[in-house]
Each structure stands twice: as C-alpha cells, then as structure tokens.
Enzyme design. Structure first.
Site, PDB file in Angstrom:
ATOM      1  N   SER A 180      -5.413   4.449   1.909  1.00  0.00           N
ATOM      2  CA  SER A 180      -4.053   3.957   1.711  1.00  0.00           C
ATOM      3  C   SER A 180      -3.846   3.521   0.262  1.00  0.00           C
ATOM      4  CB  SER A 180      -3.778   2.825   2.703  1.00  0.00           C
ATOM      5  OG  SER A 180      -2.398   2.562   2.816  1.00  0.00           O
TER       6      SER A 180
ATOM      7  N   GLU B 161       2.767 -12.712  -1.389  1.00  0.00           N
ATOM      8  CA  GLU B 161       4.037 -12.896  -2.074  1.00  0.00           C
ATOM      9  C   GLU B 161       4.210 -11.904  -3.219  1.00  0.00           C
ATOM     10  OE1 GLU B 161       6.492 -16.434  -4.407  1.00  0.00           O
ATOM     11  OE2 GLU B 161       4.842 -16.945  -3.054  1.00  0.00           O
TER      12      GLU B 161
ATOM     13  N   HIS C 113      -3.509   5.309  11.227  1.00  0.00           N
ATOM     14  CA  HIS C 113      -3.558   5.095   9.778  1.00  0.00           C
ATOM     15  C   HIS C 113      -4.887   4.470   9.350  1.00  0.00           C
ATOM     16  CE1 HIS C 113      -2.224   4.583   5.713  1.00  0.00           C
ATOM     17  NE2 HIS C 113      -2.231   3.266   5.792  1.00  0.00           N
TER      18      HIS C 113
END
Length: 304
Positions: free
Chosen positions: A130, A226, A285
């Site tokens: 990924s 974040e 995945h």
C-alpha cells in the site's frame, strides 16, 4: 516566527500519540540565500536481521497506519530461508520513527534512501504494501540503481478509486477509548467488537491492532493520524515523478482489487516495463495477513 508558533503544537520527537501533531505542513525551508530547499530526511526506526553480503538484502515497507512489526514473521522467514539480510522500518509518522508535517512520497523516499546508504544495503529488494508500495515505486523511479528488484503489494502508482475510504478509519481510531488496565488480548477483543460494524474484514482489524500499544498505563496509537489526514491528498495522488524502472517488478493483488485495478496495467508497464502481475484470490487489501502462506510463496518464487 510568531505566526508559525501560533500554528504548532509542540511535541517531543519521540512522542507517538495519534491525536497530537503539527497543524501545518511546510515541505520546504529557505536556504541562507532565500532559495527553496528540501527538508532533511528523518532518522527512521528500524530492525535489521543479519545475513550474507553476497545476496541483495530485502527491505519491507509497511502500509499506512502500520509499523515495522507487521512484517516481523515474514522478515524472519526470509532471513532463514534465503540467507539474506532483511530490513524492516517505521515510516515517518508511524511506529517509533519521528513525526514530520511532510507526508509526501518524496520525503518518505528520501528517508529510505538515507537509511539504505547509512546501512550499506543498496542495491536491495524492495517489498512495499500500500503506502509502502508507493514509496518503493517512488525510490525505484528516482534511483533505479538502488533497487535490485521490486514488489508492490495491492497498490498502483496511480490514483485508486477506493483509497479515500482508508482515511475514514482515523475518526474511529480517535473515538475508541481502551482502558489501560486491559490485557492485550482484552484490548484486541474490544477493538474487534468496536470495528466489526464498520468493517467485516478481520484482517483489517488485525492490521490496525498492530499499531495499538500501551505506554505509561494508557493505550495509544503509534500513528500520527492528524498529519496523515491533513495530507491525505498527497498520499492518494498519482506518484509525481519522472523516470522508468527497468528492473524485475512484481505487482501482487487481490483478484478484484480496487487499489490495483487491471485497467492500470498498461500505464504501469510504461513506468515498469518488466512488470509482472499476480493475483492472490480472496486476499483482500492486507494480503500478507489474510493469505500469509500464498504471499510468502509468491515472494520466495520471485526472489529465486
């Protein structure tokens, strides 16, 4: 200075909680002459398994929200069965590596390049899942002499239609409060029950649990969520790099992958002319968790 100070939350480099990070992103700094220059790479946390110097080492790059421990079993198996050195590492903003406001693939490629040169591990075999796969492809296109061969696991260098859904998990991670007095097995059970309504895939829940650790009596996520959320468009975008990698390349994917659709194959071959494409059916995945034996068989076959 005052302008920037108002927009930063100060945090020691070693801290790793999900919910604290710099607010703004500044990908370039000014040189003494006022010219834009790249920020320096960050020192990555890593684990190196020893092996023969005559064989190219293997380097595992984890996906988003994970860390080097996700490939611990695979690294040990490869070291034992091939005799190669095997390196696992935490990408910036993950695991024990420093946090940085720059989440770009250019920055992560620079981090990787600096570590490979520091440890004398180039040229190497890059295996990236990924986000780690896109970092591996970035380095291979930028510096092909550093990559002996390449494996990309269920990811395309181009924009994938399902990628934005990945970031929905951040709010779920932030909202989950796990009491610090629970054991790891109890914490996983709570995580499992909490996330099951949102994802039926057990391998995804196992994958996320890899980044949940207990520090000073509290469970925290070893992910700078974040910053990743703020720069998700960079992480989702097509790789912005010119070049061609002509080394042997393997693209592994689930048969019906939306992260590596077969419609991308012709474009991928322009960047990676020697690319091979292999399906691992029903692997989802998180291929290396859902189909670990098939994953390792593919890697060992490709290396031999």
């Amino acid at each position: 200075f005052n302008m920037w100070a108002r927009n930063w939350r100060y945090l020691p480099w070693g801290s790793s909680c999900l919910w604290i990070s710099p607010i703004r992103s500044m990908r370039r700094s000014l040189s003494p002459r006022g010219q834009l220059c790249p920020l320096p790479p960050v020192p990555l946390s890593y684990k190196l398994l020893d092996g023969q110097d005559t064989l190219p080492p293997v380097v595992f790059l984890h996906g988003i929200f994970s860390n080097k421990n996700i490939f611990q079993a695979e690294a040990k198996t490869l070291a034992q069965q091939t005799g190669r050195k095997v390196l696992t590492m935490d990408a910036r903003n993950h695991g024990e590596s420093p946090h940085s406001p720059d989440c770009s693939y250019e920055a992560m490629s620079a981090d990787l390049q600096a570590l490979l040169q520091k440890l004398g591990l180039a040229p190497c075999v890059l295996i990236g899942h990924s986000m780690g796969g896109k970092t591996a492809m970035m380095l291979a296109l930028q510096k092909p002499e550093l990559v002996e061969r390449l494996v990309s696991v269920d990811i395309s260098p181009f924009v994938s239609p399902n990628m934005p859904n990945v970031f929905k998990i951040i709010s779920l991670m932030e909202s989950l409060n796990i009491p610090g007095d629970l054991s790891h097995s109890q914490a996983f059970k709570l995580l499992h029950e909490y996330l099951e309504p949102f994802t039926e895939d057990l391998s995804i829940r196992q994958y996320l649990f890899n980044s949940l650790v207990r520090i000073d009596g509290q469970y925290v996520w070893k992910v700078n969520g974040e910053n990743l959320q703020q720069q998700k468009h960079q992480l989702l975008d097509t790789l912005q790099v010119q070049g061609v990698y002509r080394g042997r390349t393997l693209f592994l994917r689930d048969t019906h992958s939306s992260f590596l659709p077969s419609s991308h194959y012709s474009k991928i071959k322009l960047l990676f002319p020697e690319a091979q494409f292999q399906d691992i059916p029903d692997s989802g995945h998180i291929t290396h968790i859902k189909k670990p034996q098939e994953f390792m068989n593919s890697i060992l076959s490709f290396l031999s």
